[in-house]
Write an enzyme that holds these catalytic residues in place. Sequence first.
Site, PDB file in Angstrom:
ATOM      1  CG  ASN A  10      46.446  64.942 -13.305  1.00 18.35           C
ATOM      2  OD1 ASN A  10      47.180  64.123 -12.755  1.00 18.35           O
ATOM      3  ND2 ASN A  10      46.787  65.609 -14.393  1.00 18.35           N
ATOM      4  NE  ARG A  87      47.146  62.530 -17.348  1.00 12.01           N
ATOM      5  CZ  ARG A  87      48.034  63.433 -17.721  1.00 12.01           C
ATOM      6  NH1 ARG A  87      47.927  64.665 -17.287  1.00 12.01           N
ATOM      7  NH2 ARG A  87      49.001  63.098 -18.529  1.00 12.01           N
ATOM      8  CG  HIS A 176      51.246  63.120 -23.701  1.00 10.87           C
ATOM      9  ND1 HIS A 176      52.454  63.415 -24.281  1.00 10.87           N
ATOM     10  CD2 HIS A 176      51.234  63.802 -22.531  1.00 10.87           C
ATOM     11  CE1 HIS A 176      53.139  64.233 -23.505  1.00 10.87           C
ATOM     12  NE2 HIS A 176      52.417  64.474 -22.429  1.00 10.87           N
ATOM     13  CG  LEU A 205      53.901  69.737 -30.038  1.00  6.68           C
ATOM     14  CD1 LEU A 205      54.187  70.705 -31.182  1.00  6.68           C
ATOM     15  CD2 LEU A 205      54.993  68.673 -29.949  1.00  6.68           C
ATOM     16  N   GLY A 208      55.540  68.369 -21.542  1.00  8.17           N
ATOM     17  CA  GLY A 208      55.931  67.077 -22.103  1.00  8.17           C
ATOM     18  C   GLY A 208      55.432  67.042 -23.539  1.00  8.17           C
ATOM     19  NE  ARG A 237      59.360  65.395 -19.163  1.00 11.17           N
ATOM     20  CZ  ARG A 237      58.086  65.042 -19.326  1.00 11.17           C
ATOM     21  NH1 ARG A 237      57.784  63.931 -19.964  1.00 11.17           N
ATOM     22  NH2 ARG A 237      57.119  65.781 -18.849  1.00 11.17           N
ATOM     23  CD  GLU A 381      45.735  65.661 -21.387  1.00 10.23           C
ATOM     24  OE1 GLU A 381      46.385  64.643 -21.178  1.00 10.23           O
ATOM     25  OE2 GLU A 381      46.187  66.800 -21.208  1.00 10.23           O
TER      26      GLU A 381
HETATM   27  P1  ADP Z   1      51.403  71.009 -19.756  1.00  9.62           P
HETATM   28  O1  ADP Z   1      52.130  69.931 -20.479  1.00  9.62           O
HETATM   29  O2  ADP Z   1      52.018  71.360 -18.437  1.00  9.62           O
HETATM   30  O3  ADP Z   1      49.887  70.844 -19.717  1.00  9.62           O
HETATM   31  P2  ADP Z   1      50.808  73.095 -21.694  1.00  9.62           P
HETATM   32  O4  ADP Z   1      50.085  72.182 -22.624  1.00  9.62           O
HETATM   33  O5  ADP Z   1      50.033  74.162 -21.002  1.00  9.62           O
HETATM   34  O6  ADP Z   1      51.684  72.321 -20.630  1.00  9.62           O
HETATM   35  O7  ADP Z   1      51.975  73.785 -22.561  1.00  9.62           O
HETATM   36  C1  ADP Z   1      52.926  74.629 -21.987  1.00  9.62           C
HETATM   37  C2  ADP Z   1      53.805  75.155 -23.104  1.00  9.62           C
HETATM   38  O8  ADP Z   1      52.998  75.861 -24.054  1.00  9.62           O
HETATM   39  C3  ADP Z   1      54.869  76.126 -22.605  1.00  9.62           C
HETATM   40  O9  ADP Z   1      56.108  75.854 -23.241  1.00  9.62           O
HETATM   41  C4  ADP Z   1      54.322  77.451 -23.096  1.00  9.62           C
HETATM   42  O10 ADP Z   1      55.351  78.385 -23.340  1.00  9.62           O
HETATM   43  C5  ADP Z   1      53.690  77.040 -24.403  1.00  9.62           C
HETATM   44  N1  ADP Z   1      52.805  78.099 -24.904  1.00  9.62           N
HETATM   45  C6  ADP Z   1      51.659  78.573 -24.379  1.00  9.62           C
HETATM   46  N2  ADP Z   1      51.199  79.622 -25.110  1.00  9.62           N
HETATM   47  C7  ADP Z   1      52.107  79.819 -26.111  1.00  9.62           C
HETATM   48  C8  ADP Z   1      52.215  80.754 -27.192  1.00  9.62           C
HETATM   49  N3  ADP Z   1      51.309  81.700 -27.396  1.00  9.62           N
HETATM   50  N4  ADP Z   1      53.269  80.624 -28.031  1.00  9.62           N
HETATM   51  C9  ADP Z   1      54.212  79.678 -27.837  1.00  9.62           C
HETATM   52  N5  ADP Z   1      54.165  78.784 -26.835  1.00  9.62           N
HETATM   53  C10 ADP Z   1      53.128  78.844 -25.990  1.00  9.62           C
END
Ligand code: ADP
Length: 405
Positions: A10, A87, A176, A205, A208, A237, A381
């Site tokens: 990626n 990707r 996604h 979530l 993005g 965003r 993914e």
């Molecule tokens: P990306 O889209 O870059 O792959 P991720 O899927 O790793 O991102 O998600 C990142 C988000 O997940 C961030 O907002 C992070 O704060 C949130 N996150 C990770 N662990 C927790 C947690 N224990 N409680 C709340 N939010 C979390």
Amino acid sequence: MTDRLVLVINCGSSSLKFALLSESDNKPLLSGLAERLGTAEGVMNWKAGEIREQVPIRDGRHSTAMSSLLPLIERFAHQPLVAVGHRIVHGGEHFTGASIINDEVIDAIQQASALAPLHNPAQLTGIDEAMKVFSDIPHIAIFDTAFHQSMPAHAYRYALPEYLYTEHGVRRYGFHGTSHRYVSSQASLLLGMQPDQGAWLTAHLGNGCSTCAILDGQSLDTSMGMTPLEGLVMGTRSGDVDPNLHSHLARTLGWDLDRIDHMLNRESGLLGLSGLSNDMRTLVAAREEGHDGATLAVDVFCYRLARSLAGLAVALPRIDGLIFTGGIGENSPLVRELTISHLALFGLNIDPAANATPPGNPARQIQAANSPAILVIPTDEERQITEECLELLDAKATQPVEQEA
Ligand code: ADP
């Protein structure tokens, strides 16, 4: 049966993420991230089992990062790779599934670059460099948009003049797709169905965020549109705003399009609402301390998420389950609880004990008795990309050889 190996890549404009996966093992044999490419502080961190190392990429070049991968692959791959899976963010309308990369596919990715100027050119660089280093195996493109090509016209068309669609590709594409597809098939398996069965609402979530309505393995609608800005509140965003906001800001503040673009993509979302952070962990902690901005940001995030899920429900004949995934979806009991609290109309009801995130965070159900299923499913993914690469190789292997005319 041989245990086939796939390298998943990626590539971003300043980063290169990679994972080496085998057909039979859920954990990657090797994974890592080269960051700050394009600067003199380029660095690659990788791990394989218990081994973790850091390699400087002093010239900051993607080509150096890619060739640093070769000795690692030779060290940790127990047999030759069968493919490299790339990707790719935007495939436009051209791609409905995985495609072996050839000149025609590269042209089509280039054409879709107008729709994803930050992503597709960097990913083409990744393809180019990887093809030099891993020159004797197939390279396969997996598109974030491909899964959503099953959306009907009433879901993907904007109410804009037709020529903007036919001549300029202005329509909803969705993103996604790899994650929505993966978690919905895992949900089917968890509830004892075939992997392509079921009527699902999914919420991916992460930084993005997007939602999707999936029926029997087909995406019927999704919250992201022509670009990954449409839809939900995200880390930085904005998600949906009034389209007249652009002209209002231009008229009243004299902002140009670059300034508006930057604000909507980088200064908005959770960060803009809270005035504190784009990171949900920070916001959940600050909310507990009574921080007003953090409280509002989490409330807006969950309400708008619930509103999106409720809207997407009209695409489905029934709801077999609602799935949470991505860093926030997998790890935040608060976000899941607040979101479900807005969806009582659908009979959805959460079990507080099951909603607490257990160690290891396995795929699981968290609904109360007599609620439709609510599932937390860690996304993967890289695993989905590996599976799609192997499916494509299998399909090619069983295709009849074309006779020459
Ligand atoms: P990306 O889209 O870059 O792959 P991720 O899927 O790793 O991102 O998600 C990142 C988000 O997940 C961030 O907002 C992070 O704060 C949130 N996150 C990770 N662990 C927790 C947690 N224990 N409680 C709340 N939010 C979390």
